[in-house]
Design a protein around this motif. Structure first.
Motif, PDB file in Angstrom:
ATOM      1  N   ALA A 105       0.777  -1.460  -0.548  1.00 41.94           N
ATOM      2  CA  ALA A 105      -0.349  -0.046  -0.075  1.00 41.94           C
ATOM      3  C   ALA A 105       0.668   1.447  -0.113  1.00 41.94           C
ATOM      4  N   GLU A 106       1.657   0.734   0.560  1.00 41.53           N
ATOM      5  CA  GLU A 106       2.750   2.272   1.025  1.00 41.53           C
ATOM      6  C   GLU A 106       3.071   2.446  -0.521  1.00 41.53           C
ATOM      7  N   GLY A 107       3.851   1.534  -1.279  1.00 45.89           N
ATOM      8  CA  GLY A 107       4.389   1.748  -2.012  1.00 45.89           C
ATOM      9  C   GLY A 107       3.608   1.982  -3.155  1.00 45.89           C
ATOM     10  N   LYS A 108       2.287   1.742  -3.028  1.00 46.69           N
ATOM     11  CA  LYS A 108       1.394   2.089  -4.239  1.00 46.69           C
ATOM     12  C   LYS A 108       1.410   3.912  -4.525  1.00 46.69           C
ATOM     13  N   ARG A 109       0.997   4.242  -2.774  1.00 44.71           N
ATOM     14  CA  ARG A 109       1.540   5.376  -2.603  1.00 44.71           C
ATOM     15  C   ARG A 109       2.384   6.674  -3.056  1.00 44.71           C
ATOM     16  N   ALA A 110       3.608   5.544  -3.477  1.00 45.48           N
ATOM     17  CA  ALA A 110       4.603   6.302  -3.268  1.00 45.48           C
ATOM     18  C   ALA A 110       4.344   6.232  -4.843  1.00 45.48           C
ATOM     19  N   GLY A 111       3.979   5.659  -5.307  1.00 47.74           N
ATOM     20  CA  GLY A 111       3.806   5.633  -6.901  1.00 47.74           C
ATOM     21  C   GLY A 111       5.111   4.418  -8.155  1.00 47.74           C
ATOM     22  N   LEU A 112       4.612   3.680  -7.230  1.00 46.80           N
ATOM     23  CA  LEU A 112       5.665   2.477  -7.470  1.00 46.80           C
ATOM     24  C   LEU A 112       5.084   1.600  -8.167  1.00 46.80           C
ATOM     25  N   HIS A 113       4.968   1.153 -10.176  1.00 42.19           N
ATOM     26  CA  HIS A 113       4.408   0.752 -10.419  1.00 42.19           C
ATOM     27  C   HIS A 113       4.213  -0.588 -10.686  1.00 42.19           C
ATOM     28  N   THR A 114       5.243  -1.934 -10.106  1.00 40.10           N
ATOM     29  CA  THR A 114       5.613  -3.169 -10.057  1.00 40.10           C
ATOM     30  C   THR A 114       6.558  -3.632  -9.081  1.00 40.10           C
ATOM     31  N   VAL A 115       5.862  -4.764  -8.160  1.00 40.08           N
ATOM     32  CA  VAL A 115       6.859  -5.531  -7.488  1.00 40.08           C
ATOM     33  C   VAL A 115       7.514  -6.312  -7.888  1.00 40.08           C
ATOM     34  N   LEU A 116       9.058  -6.598  -7.221  1.00 37.07           N
ATOM     35  CA  LEU A 116       9.288  -7.875  -8.082  1.00 37.07           C
ATOM     36  C   LEU A 116       9.674  -8.748  -6.320  1.00 37.07           C
ATOM     37  N   SER A 117      10.010  -9.760  -6.018  1.00 34.92           N
ATOM     38  CA  SER A 117      10.326 -10.930  -5.070  1.00 34.92           C
ATOM     39  C   SER A 117      10.933 -11.633  -5.094  1.00 34.92           C
ATOM     40  N   ARG A 118      12.117 -12.058  -4.450  1.00 37.72           N
ATOM     41  CA  ARG A 118      12.912 -13.286  -4.776  1.00 37.72           C
ATOM     42  C   ARG A 118      13.467 -14.477  -4.134  1.00 37.72           C
ATOM     43  N   ILE A 119      12.609 -15.597  -4.001  1.00 39.38           N
ATOM     44  CA  ILE A 119      12.354 -16.302  -2.563  1.00 39.38           C
ATOM     45  C   ILE A 119      13.256 -17.726  -2.760  1.00 39.38           C
ATOM     46  N   VAL A 120      13.757 -17.808  -1.924  1.00 39.08           N
ATOM     47  CA  VAL A 120      14.455 -19.129  -2.085  1.00 39.08           C
ATOM     48  C   VAL A 120      13.484 -20.248  -2.130  1.00 39.08           C
ATOM     49  N   GLU A 121      13.676 -21.225  -3.766  1.00 38.34           N
ATOM     50  CA  GLU A 121      12.977 -22.026  -3.410  1.00 38.34           C
ATOM     51  C   GLU A 121      12.474 -23.529  -2.319  1.00 38.34           C
TER      52      GLU A 121
END
Length: 161
Positions: A105-121
């Motif tokens: 929610a904070e990222g969207k308010r800050a103007g971010l468009h996409t979020v990536l996440s790297r997660i160990v399999e």
């Protein structure tokens, strides 16, 4: 419990949680604990555009999440990479969901468009939480990490805000 934007006073607590993960988990591929100076520099790089949030209960920081700059190339300015860490002893209690919801929610308010996440399999709980929040798996990077004597795959997940 309160979820709020992190401030400078939270940095030592963020560092403690992170360094415990460095030493005991594959949630991060860092292998050497960070110093307070390094964590302060990390925090300063975020500013308003890349939020950092904490979960606090009775003065204790239980976890944190951050939308980190994905790249220093300007075309990536609206893309962030997620970090999410919970203090040992407080995992599995729903804090990850609350922090993920808040940082998105904070990222969207800050103007971010996409979020990536790297997660160990193999980190099924993290992958599950990400899916609950609308992240899609966009690929698997094979044997890109080596920690605790094992080669590790990483699942890349993405969400448009």
């Amino acid at each position: 419990m309160e979820i709020r934007r992190a401030g400078h006073a939270d940095i030592p607590h963020i560092l403690d949680i992170y360094n415990e993960a460095v030493l005991t988990t594959v949630a991060t591929f860092d292998t050497v604990p960070r110093t307070l100076e390094q964590q302060l520099e990390w925090f300063e790089q975020h500013g308003e555009a890349y939020p950092v949030v904490v979960a606090e209960d009775a003065g204790l920081i239980l976890g944190w999440a951050a939308a980190n700059r994905y790249s220093d190339r300007l075309a990536y300015a609206r893309t962030a990479e997620l970090s999410l860490y919970i203090r040992d002893g407080h995992r599995g209690q729903g804090l990850g969901k609350k922090l993920l919801e808040a940082v998105l929610a904070e990222g969207k308010r800050a103007g971010l468009h996409t979020v990536l996440s790297r997660i160990v399999e193999g980190n099924g709980s993290s992958i599950h939480i990400h899916r609950q929040f609308g992240f899609d798996t966009v690929g698997t990077m094979r044997e890109v990490g080596f920690k605790f004597g094992k080669l590790l795959d990483v699942v890349m997940m993405q969400k448009m805000l």
